[in-house]
Write an enzyme that holds these catalytic residues in place. Structure first.
Site, PDB file in Angstrom:
ATOM      1  N   LEU A 133      -2.097  71.553  61.076  1.00  0.00           N
ATOM      2  CA  LEU A 133      -1.371  70.796  60.058  1.00  0.00           C
ATOM      3  C   LEU A 133      -1.225  71.686  58.828  1.00  0.00           C
ATOM      4  CD1 LEU A 133      -2.245  67.085  59.310  1.00  0.00           C
ATOM      5  CD2 LEU A 133      -0.848  68.516  57.841  1.00  0.00           C
ATOM      6  N   ALA A 134      -0.248  72.622  58.885  1.00  0.00           N
ATOM      7  CA  ALA A 134      -0.128  73.626  57.831  1.00  0.00           C
ATOM      8  C   ALA A 134       1.312  74.128  57.787  1.00  0.00           C
ATOM      9  CB  ALA A 134      -1.091  74.781  58.111  1.00  0.00           C
ATOM     10  N   GLU A 135       2.101  73.472  56.947  1.00  0.00           N
ATOM     11  CA  GLU A 135       3.536  73.788  56.940  1.00  0.00           C
ATOM     12  C   GLU A 135       3.843  75.212  56.489  1.00  0.00           C
ATOM     13  OE1 GLU A 135       2.419  70.824  56.091  1.00  0.00           O
ATOM     14  OE2 GLU A 135       3.444  69.569  57.558  1.00  0.00           O
ATOM     15  N   GLN A 170       7.569  67.878  60.320  1.00  0.00           N
ATOM     16  CA  GLN A 170       7.567  66.513  60.824  1.00  0.00           C
ATOM     17  C   GLN A 170       8.371  65.520  59.991  1.00  0.00           C
ATOM     18  OE1 GLN A 170       3.786  64.076  61.794  1.00  0.00           O
ATOM     19  NE2 GLN A 170       4.108  65.536  63.459  1.00  0.00           N
ATOM     20  N   PHE A 171       8.341  65.666  58.675  1.00  0.00           N
ATOM     21  CA  PHE A 171       9.163  64.822  57.793  1.00  0.00           C
ATOM     22  C   PHE A 171       9.600  65.683  56.625  1.00  0.00           C
ATOM     23  CE2 PHE A 171       8.740  60.518  59.404  1.00  0.00           C
ATOM     24  CZ  PHE A 171       7.619  60.596  60.204  1.00  0.00           C
ATOM     25  N   ILE A 228       8.265  69.473  53.695  1.00  0.00           N
ATOM     26  CA  ILE A 228       8.914  70.767  53.828  1.00  0.00           C
ATOM     27  C   ILE A 228       8.659  71.652  52.619  1.00  0.00           C
ATOM     28  CG2 ILE A 228      11.151  70.303  52.755  1.00  0.00           C
ATOM     29  CD1 ILE A 228      12.423  71.615  55.245  1.00  0.00           C
ATOM     30  N   PRO A 239       6.024  72.966  51.157  1.00  0.00           N
ATOM     31  CA  PRO A 239       5.235  74.194  51.280  1.00  0.00           C
ATOM     32  C   PRO A 239       5.961  75.314  52.033  1.00  0.00           C
ATOM     33  CG  PRO A 239       3.929  72.287  51.932  1.00  0.00           C
ATOM     34  CD  PRO A 239       5.342  71.818  51.793  1.00  0.00           C
ATOM     35  N   HIS A 267       8.066  60.097  53.447  1.00  0.00           N
ATOM     36  CA  HIS A 267       8.650  60.044  54.793  1.00  0.00           C
ATOM     37  C   HIS A 267      10.119  59.653  54.773  1.00  0.00           C
ATOM     38  CE1 HIS A 267       4.365  59.944  55.604  1.00  0.00           C
ATOM     39  NE2 HIS A 267       4.609  60.175  56.874  1.00  0.00           N
TER      40      HIS A 267
END
Lengths: 371, 327
Positions: free
Chosen positions: B59-61, B83-84, B88, B90, B130
């Site tokens: 879990l690390a954009e 994912q959403f 985005i 980061p 979201h």
């Protein structure tokens, strides 16, 4: 839930046999409504529905054995496996429609080219000038104030130009198309109709003559596809009959003239004419013509070069019946004659075919009677 | 129709098709592998192509974006899923600082054929982050393509084009219409062109410009207006950067009137860019000021106010009527 699996019916029984379904696929059911009766080793048991829903599929018929935990039936509705725990997505329910789009600009946008400044546009509105699709004398075809003033002057001196509508607009388009594509040749001849009775039905005789021509030379009763260079020989003769009204020219179609009785053709023609005049003629009656007849002799004119409208390849025109001095066996006699003009599309029809058609039509018209 | 599929299924089809065709295509992101994606966009890919081509990331954009830039620069074709859109942010360091300018920095020696897929937009009753619609932040960046489909068939063709494009593409998927409007989509492997608008409906009274999920409301408004004798031309911008002004200018030249519709907040949005260019280069043809129907200049609210925030069909119809009444 989507799949309703056979629940544990008690005492660890591993399976049950379906005795009877109380519902069928497509039924709407409510919670606790009895779905089926099943028989275990011990008893016959009713299975209630766990939820409201619509039955999509039954996994077995009466007599089949289902094991505990196996799917018994499937509900329709929300896809259980939509994945996300965040948010709710609406499902498609409407009928699937195909995609429709233009890449880039729409065709009417690409065709559009008028350039006009707001000032000139408001001038046009004040002077009540319809700029339509005009190009002007300015840079790149831009409409200028001078253009508008010139148009306004023409409108003041003469009546305003009215855009063509309906049948007239159609005629302008069709004739331009015909002129661009057809290679016309017109053959003219007079027919000696002296043998006719005084009250002979002229139109019926002409229709019968066209049928006679087509029977001898079916090459004039065809549709020509000039894109594919293909000729479609047509079986029934569907005759387009030109009818003149104050709205313009209509050409309703008399179907299958080769196989109908004369009374039937006359009745059909009257009905078509009436419908045209009353403006009640359905579009289907104006389509599908394979050859055309234009009897302008009811008004005026002798010979003509009538226009062939694609995809047909021939049109017969009949002029005013007149008395004519003719030499017969060295003597001068006066006979009633009817002038005929046959235009054919020489891309498809040969001179010989047209002339033989003409011969057959003339021979038929020259007869005293056809009934 | 037997092969009618929804947008998310069309995206899945495009991914599978291109992964079969081109072994350098890699899919990576959170929950994309074993889980098949939280919207099921990548379902079945892990089973078919294995864990070396379908990567479940931590879990690390920032890492996802950086990984994609590196892979792309070295010859792979990564398709990273964020994912959403709320998550985005980061990735922007990598997308803007590196992906978008790699070709420029290396004078063409390296380029970055990566795709970032991200579901965006509101209307699904989701919590904070979201429902974002911040395409303007990315459309502003030279070197970063922003592409937004609005139908299953076009999602398929445009995603193929995005994957095959040699430069970075942000492929924004309007999630509110993920499962609406099933359409027949042929698995032809044919891409649709990027960098051009698409005209969805022809008309000559007024031009309606939109993209994403708002296309649904725009087309509905056009249908209702048609019944009142007003013929709208509907243009889907599709590629927000580089934007095809030509098609929009030509359409407004024909109709003389324009309403721009987008879900994103009004100020500084892509609608402002379109409006400015139409005024700059198409002034002579305008009969009324350009109107914009947009979200408010606030954070996207929670469930109960969501429908109030998002533009709806009635708002679009009102804007059209106001524009038509101007002159």
């Amino acid at each position: 839930m989507k799949y309703f699996k056979l629940p544990d019916l008690g005492e660890g029984l591993p399976e049950a046999e379906i005795v009877e379904w109380m519902i069928k696929e497509g039924d709407s059911v409510t919670t606790d409504q009895i779905l089926a009766t099943v028989e275990t080793a011990k008893a016959i048991i009713e299975i209630p529905s766990p939820q409201d829903g619509v039955i999509a599929h039954l996994f077995g018929q009466a007599g089949d054995t289902i094991h505990t935990g196996e799917p018994l039936l499937e509900f329709t509705g929300e896809d259980d496996d939509s994945g996300t725990v965040v948010g709710e997505l609406k499902q498609a329910s409407a009928n699937p429609t195909a995609d429709h789009f233009f890449i880039g600009a729409a065709p009417s946008t690409q065709a559009y080219s008028q350039k006009i400044t707001p000032f000139v546009r408001s001038l046009a509105e004040r002077l009540n000038v319809d700029t339509g699709n005009l190009l002007g004398n300015g840079q790149d075809g831009q409409l200028t104030a001078d253009d508008i003033e010139r148009l306004a002057k023409i409108d003041r001196t003469h009546r305003k130009a009215e855009p063509l509508r309906g049948v007239r607009k159609q005629m302008a388009r069709n004739m331009a198309l015909a002129h661009a594509r057809v290679v016309p040749v017109t053959l003219c001849e007079d027919v000696d109709i002296n043998a006719w009775a005084i009250s002979e039905d002229i139109t019926i005789r002409l229709i019968h003559a066209v049928a006679a021509g087509c029977h001898l030379e079916p090459a004039l009763n065809v549709w020509f596809d000039d894109q594919q260079l293909a000729r479609r020989m047509l079986n029934p003769i569907n005759l387009g009959v030109a009818v003149d009204t104050d709205q313009g020219l209509f050409v309703p179609v008399l179907r299958d003239i080769g196989n109908r009785s004369l009374q039937d053709i006359r009745a059909g023609l009257n009905r078509l004419r009436e419908d045209v005049i009353q403006r009640t003629i359905p579009p289907a009656e104006l389509q599908g013509c394979s050859i055309t007849l234009s009897n302008f002799g009811t008004i005026a004119g002798r010979y003509a070069s009538p226009i062939v409208v694609p995809p047909t390849v021939a049109i017969l025109g009949a002029g005013v019946i007149r008395e004519q001095v003719v030499p017969i066996a060295g003597k001068v006699v006066i006979r009633r004659v009817m002038p005929l003009s046959l235009t054919f599309d020489h891309r498809v029809v040969t001179g010989g075919e047209a002339a033989r058609f003409m011969r057959a039509a003339i021979d038929d018209l020259a007869k005293e009677s056809i009934s | 129709m037997s092969n009618a599929i929804t947008m998310v299924e069309a995206i899945n089809l495009a991914l599978r098709s291109e992964m079969q065709r081109d072994s350098s295509v890699i899919v990576l992101g959170e929950d994309v592998g074993v889980n098949g994606g939280v919207f099921r966009a990548t379902v079945g890919l892990r089973d078919e192509f294995g864990l070396k081509r379908v990567l479940d990331t931590p879990l690390a954009e920032t890492m996802i974006a950086g990984l994609a830039v590196g892979m792309a620069a070295q010859g792979l074709k990564p398709i990273a899923e964020i994912q959403f859109m709320g998550f985005i942010l980061p990735t922007m360091e990598h997308l803007i600082g590196h992906a978008a300018r790699l070709r420029h920095r290396t004078r063409g020696r390296l380029h970055c054929p990566m795709v970032v897929r991200v579901p965006f937009g509101g209307g699904i009753h989701a919590p904070e982050h979201h429902s974002e619609s911040i395409e303007a932040l990315f459309a502003h960046i030279p070197g970063l393509r922003v592409v937004i489909p609005s139908s299953p068939a076009r999602a398929y063709g445009l995603l193929l084009a995005a994957i095959r494009n040699p430069d970075p593409v942000l492929f924004m998927e309007p999630k509110r219409i993920y499962r609406l409007n099933a359409q027949p989509v042929e698995n032809s492997g044919e891409a649709l062109p990027l960098d051009t608008c698409y005209t969805l409906r022809e008309g000559d009274d007024i031009t309606l410009i939109s993209w994403g999920a708002m296309i649904k409301e725009t087309l509905e408004a056009a249908d209702q207006l048609a019944q009142q004798g007003i013929n709208c031309e509907v243009i889907d911008v599709v590629t927000l950067n580089p934007i095809d002004h030509q098609t929009m200018l030509a359409s407004v030249a024909k109709t003389g009137r324009c309403v721009i519709i987008h879900e994103a907040a009004k100020s500084g949005a892509v609608g402002a860019e379109i409006s400015a260019t139409l005024a700059e280069r198409g002034l002579l043809n305008l009969r009324a000021p350009i109107n914009r129907v947009t979200g408010y200049d606030t954070v996207m609210p929670y469930y109960r106010m969501e429908n109030h925030y998002m533009p709806n069909t009635a708002d679009i119809i009102d804007a059209v009527k106001v524009t038509l009444e101007f002159s």
